[in-house]
Design a protein around this motif. Structure first.
Motif, PDB file in Angstrom:
ATOM      1  N   SER A 122      41.557  53.082  -3.532  1.00  0.00           N
ATOM      2  CA  SER A 122      41.766  53.205  -4.969  1.00  0.00           C
ATOM      3  C   SER A 122      40.553  52.725  -5.758  1.00  0.00           C
ATOM      4  CB  SER A 122      43.012  52.437  -5.392  1.00  0.00           C
ATOM      5  OG  SER A 122      42.941  51.131  -4.882  1.00  0.00           O
ATOM      6  N   ALA A 123      39.646  52.007  -5.079  1.00  0.00           N
ATOM      7  CA  ALA A 123      38.416  51.556  -5.731  1.00  0.00           C
ATOM      8  C   ALA A 123      37.332  51.431  -4.669  1.00  0.00           C
ATOM      9  CB  ALA A 123      38.634  50.208  -6.409  1.00  0.00           C
ATOM     10  N   PHE A 124      36.075  51.428  -5.104  1.00  0.00           N
ATOM     11  CA  PHE A 124      34.977  51.280  -4.155  1.00  0.00           C
ATOM     12  C   PHE A 124      34.281  49.960  -4.372  1.00  0.00           C
ATOM     13  CE2 PHE A 124      35.681  55.801  -4.623  1.00  0.00           C
ATOM     14  CZ  PHE A 124      35.868  56.153  -3.302  1.00  0.00           C
ATOM     15  N   PRO A 125      34.334  49.079  -3.385  1.00  0.00           N
ATOM     16  CA  PRO A 125      33.636  47.799  -3.530  1.00  0.00           C
ATOM     17  C   PRO A 125      32.136  48.031  -3.610  1.00  0.00           C
ATOM     18  CG  PRO A 125      34.575  48.058  -1.305  1.00  0.00           C
ATOM     19  CD  PRO A 125      34.994  49.241  -2.094  1.00  0.00           C
ATOM     20  N   ASP A 126      31.447  47.246  -4.452  1.00  0.00           N
ATOM     21  CA  ASP A 126      29.983  47.314  -4.516  1.00  0.00           C
ATOM     22  C   ASP A 126      29.407  46.586  -3.327  1.00  0.00           C
ATOM     23  OD1 ASP A 126      29.662  48.699  -6.875  1.00  0.00           O
ATOM     24  OD2 ASP A 126      29.968  46.888  -8.094  1.00  0.00           O
ATOM     25  N   TYR A 165      31.126  58.122   0.348  1.00  0.00           N
ATOM     26  CA  TYR A 165      31.685  56.798   0.069  1.00  0.00           C
ATOM     27  C   TYR A 165      30.579  55.733   0.048  1.00  0.00           C
ATOM     28  CZ  TYR A 165      36.500  58.561   0.577  1.00  0.00           C
ATOM     29  OH  TYR A 165      37.684  59.236   0.418  1.00  0.00           O
ATOM     30  N   VAL A 221      40.521  46.393  -1.728  1.00  0.00           N
ATOM     31  CA  VAL A 221      41.050  47.664  -2.209  1.00  0.00           C
ATOM     32  C   VAL A 221      42.406  47.992  -1.595  1.00  0.00           C
ATOM     33  CG1 VAL A 221      38.846  48.721  -2.745  1.00  0.00           C
ATOM     34  CG2 VAL A 221      39.745  48.888  -0.428  1.00  0.00           C
ATOM     35  N   GLU A 274      37.960  63.158  -5.611  1.00  0.00           N
ATOM     36  CA  GLU A 274      36.955  62.440  -6.395  1.00  0.00           C
ATOM     37  C   GLU A 274      36.285  63.375  -7.405  1.00  0.00           C
ATOM     38  OE1 GLU A 274      36.907  59.262  -6.159  1.00  0.00           O
ATOM     39  OE2 GLU A 274      38.086  59.130  -4.326  1.00  0.00           O
ATOM     40  N   HIS A 287      51.219  54.917  -3.798  1.00  0.00           N
ATOM     41  CA  HIS A 287      50.181  54.043  -4.350  1.00  0.00           C
ATOM     42  C   HIS A 287      50.264  52.673  -3.700  1.00  0.00           C
ATOM     43  CE1 HIS A 287      49.302  56.730  -7.725  1.00  0.00           C
ATOM     44  NE2 HIS A 287      50.604  56.971  -7.716  1.00  0.00           N
ATOM     45  N   ARG A 314      39.862  62.387  -9.791  1.00  0.00           N
ATOM     46  CA  ARG A 314      41.104  61.832  -9.234  1.00  0.00           C
ATOM     47  C   ARG A 314      42.336  62.449  -9.893  1.00  0.00           C
ATOM     48  NH1 ARG A 314      40.716  56.035  -6.756  1.00  0.00           N
ATOM     49  NH2 ARG A 314      39.054  56.578  -5.354  1.00  0.00           N
ATOM     50  N   ARG A 355      28.991  55.877  -3.240  1.00  0.00           N
ATOM     51  CA  ARG A 355      29.853  55.277  -4.257  1.00  0.00           C
ATOM     52  C   ARG A 355      29.815  53.747  -4.221  1.00  0.00           C
ATOM     53  NH1 ARG A 355      33.898  58.341  -6.909  1.00  0.00           N
ATOM     54  NH2 ARG A 355      34.331  56.390  -7.980  1.00  0.00           N
ATOM     55  N   TYR A 394      37.490  46.742   2.708  1.00  0.00           N
ATOM     56  CA  TYR A 394      38.475  47.818   2.784  1.00  0.00           C
ATOM     57  C   TYR A 394      39.674  47.435   3.639  1.00  0.00           C
ATOM     58  CZ  TYR A 394      35.088  51.158   0.873  1.00  0.00           C
ATOM     59  OH  TYR A 394      34.211  51.828   0.074  1.00  0.00           O
TER      60      TYR A 394
END
Ligand SMILES: *Cc1c(COP(=O)(O)O)cnc(C)c1O
Length: 514
Positions: free
Chosen positions: A54-58, A294, A22, A352, A32, A356, A297, A80
């Motif tokens: 900017s994104a949430f890892p699974d 988080y 991310v 969130e 950004h 966003r 998420r 992260y």
């Protein structure tokens, strides 16, 4: 100069971003594509705003079953840490098993029937801030190395108690790093003060400021903005940085223990494999709660996240009405680390919840609004669907300490007692039977005399001072005094400088510029 700017970091083209990792963006839409080391080095976005992933890892909790805390920490943090090597992260998480934290498990889940208490206070300062502040110095050191900067770092911290000591412990004797902690004279507990003044290390400094915490914090913020001082420090090869919870490097290590809590709850048979679990978080600056969000998420099966406040109930009012109103009476309570009206990480949450929408965040956090704004109905609905909020007053907090001890023989510190009370209210209001974990943020011994007031109200007169209260709490409960608090009254104290809020800049100059 003397501080990194957005331009500096944008020029770092050499930084390697690992595939699938991310990047970071600003809650206010003004920056950004930053790497982890950029976000951690900068602390906050130079033109206003906070860094968010900017994104949430699974991350599937089942892939973590049987791992040690350190291994879980590595799995949670690695995706992260965009531009960190795997070896570096492995080394960082060693702190959870090298004896820095008492016992084998740095964050034990103590089950008390239908709920559990996640004890986050087994670190060197007996407060949960150790969980992140034992890791932040390494994150910062590696982040700086990425930029090939060879200046030394000067960390400034304003504290109302717990953060100061945890930051001093984390940064003490770190090469190339200096730390100065400012606390309001007479505004912290005797134990907290002695914890700070007995810190070892030649790079640690403690200053008592003649003023309250807000004056202290405002003065320190002004220092960060002083170009003159920055230029003078730059000549001495020194740059400013912050150990505050707005730094992403403080939030990231906190996601780990929510995964850990879930793994323990499943292992103990409290939650069926894959079943839902609730968490209750005693809240001040919203960092701890944001970390729970988080984790959710990332795929952790969390159901309700419960936000507990003390009499400074600005968040409870917000979740009821959608109006954030920080212009109100400030109460000094027995849970001082939650005495906060401007909850700094809440901006990350609203980012969130608003889908966003950086423009909305800019409107709400526009400085002309002075901490007062109303969110739109859609955002409010999202907030209420995610978080249940409640609060407890002083009397209820003390009663909860008494009652919980009678019922469970478990001793809550006043912060965790606030969470316990809000959990009880939640249960009776919703009848929700889901297994719930209460994040316990401090050892009761950090606040002994107030805990004794809760346990043993009638005899409270007999404690001469905090040191006697510590021993008394130990005798009353049979609980052991945490190592970090033992023998504090006999340890040598360092010289504490003293100044007015206006004098902080001069003092820094005398200490580091000469
Ligand atoms: C800092 C602190 C809190 C508040 O945590 P936030 O992440 O700021 O919400 C609660 N309890 C204790 C004991 C603390 O030290």
């Amino acid at each position: 100069m003397g501080e990194y700017t957005a331009n500096d970091v944008n020029n770092q083209s050499k930084l390697k971003v690992k595939e699938g990792n991310v990047l970071y963006e600003s809650t206010r839409g003004n920056l950004h594509g930053q790497t982890a080391s950029q976000a951690i080095t900068l602390g906050m976005v130079p033109n206003g705003g906070l860094f968010v992933p900017s994104a949430f890892p699974d991350l599937n909790w089942q892939d973590l079953e049987g791992l040690t805390y350190g291994e879980v920490a590595k799995r949670v943090m690695m995706p992260y840490l965009t531009d960190f090597s795997e070896e570096a992260v492995s080394q960082i998480v060693n702190v959870y098993s090298d004896g820095t934290f008492d016992g084998e498990d740095p964050a034990p889940l103590v089950s008390l029937g239908s709920f559990g208490v996640l004890e986050l206070w087994h670190g060197p300062t007996a407060a949960f801030k150790d969980m992140a502040l034992q890791v932040l110095p390494d994150l910062l050191r590696i982040s700086l190395k990425q930029f090939n900067r060879d200046e030394e770092v000067l960390i400034l911290v304003a504290t109302s108690g717990d953060t100061g000591k945890a930051a001093l412990e984390g940064f003490k004797d770190r090469k190339g790093m200096h730390i100065v902690v400012f606390y309001p004279e007479g505004g912290v507990s005797p134990v907290q003060e002695r914890q700070m003044t007995t810190t070892e290390g030649s790079n640690t400094h403690v200053v008592a400021v003649k003023g309250n915490f807000d004056q202290c914090q405002t003065a320190v913020k002004q220092i960060f903005g002083s170009d003159t001082l920055k230029a003078q420090l730059q000549e001495k090869q020194l740059i400013f940085s912050s150990a505050n919870s707005i730094n992403w490097g403080r939030l990231l290590p906190q996601i780990v223990y929510y995964y850990w809590a879930y793994l323990q709850a499943v292992k103990q048979g409290k939650v069926p494999s894959g079943g839902k679990m609730n968490v209750v978080v005693p809240t001040g600056n919203f960092g701890n709660l944001q970390a729970a969000y988080y984790a959710k998420r990332m795929g952790l099966p969390l159901d309700r996240i419960i936000c507990a406040s003390n009499s400074n109930n600005v968040l409870a009012d917000f979740f009821a009405s959608g109006v954030y109103e920080s212009q109100r009476a400030f109460y000094q309570t027995i849970s001082p680390s939650m005495d906060i009206l401007v909850s700094s990480n809440f901006e990350r949450f609203l980012y969130e919840m608003s889908g966003r929408d950086a423009e909305k965040i800019r409107t709400w956090y526009d400085s002309s609004r002075q901490g007062t704004f109303t969110v739109d109905p859609t955002t409010l609905k999202a907030c209420q669907d995610t978080v249940y909020a409640g609060w407890a007053n002083e009397e209820e907090t003390l009663e909860t300490i008494t009652r919980s001890y009678q019922t469970y023989q478990y001793v809550f510190d006043p912060h965790t007692a606030v969470a316990m009370k809000v959990y009880e209210d939640y249960r009776s209001e919703t009848k929700d039977q889901t297994f719930t974990v209460i994040a316990s943020t401090a050892s009761p011994f950090k606040f002994s005399s107030n805990v004794i007031r809760g346990l043993d109200g009638v005899n409270q007169e007999s404690c001469r001072d905090e040191w006697e209260a510590l021993k008394r709490l130990n005798q009353l409960t049979g609980w052991e005094i945490p190592k970090g608090l033992q023998g504090l009254e006999n340890k040598p104290e360092k010289t504490v400088s003293s100044c007015t809020p206006e004098g902080i800049a001069d003092l820094i100059q005398t200490m580091f510029v000469g």
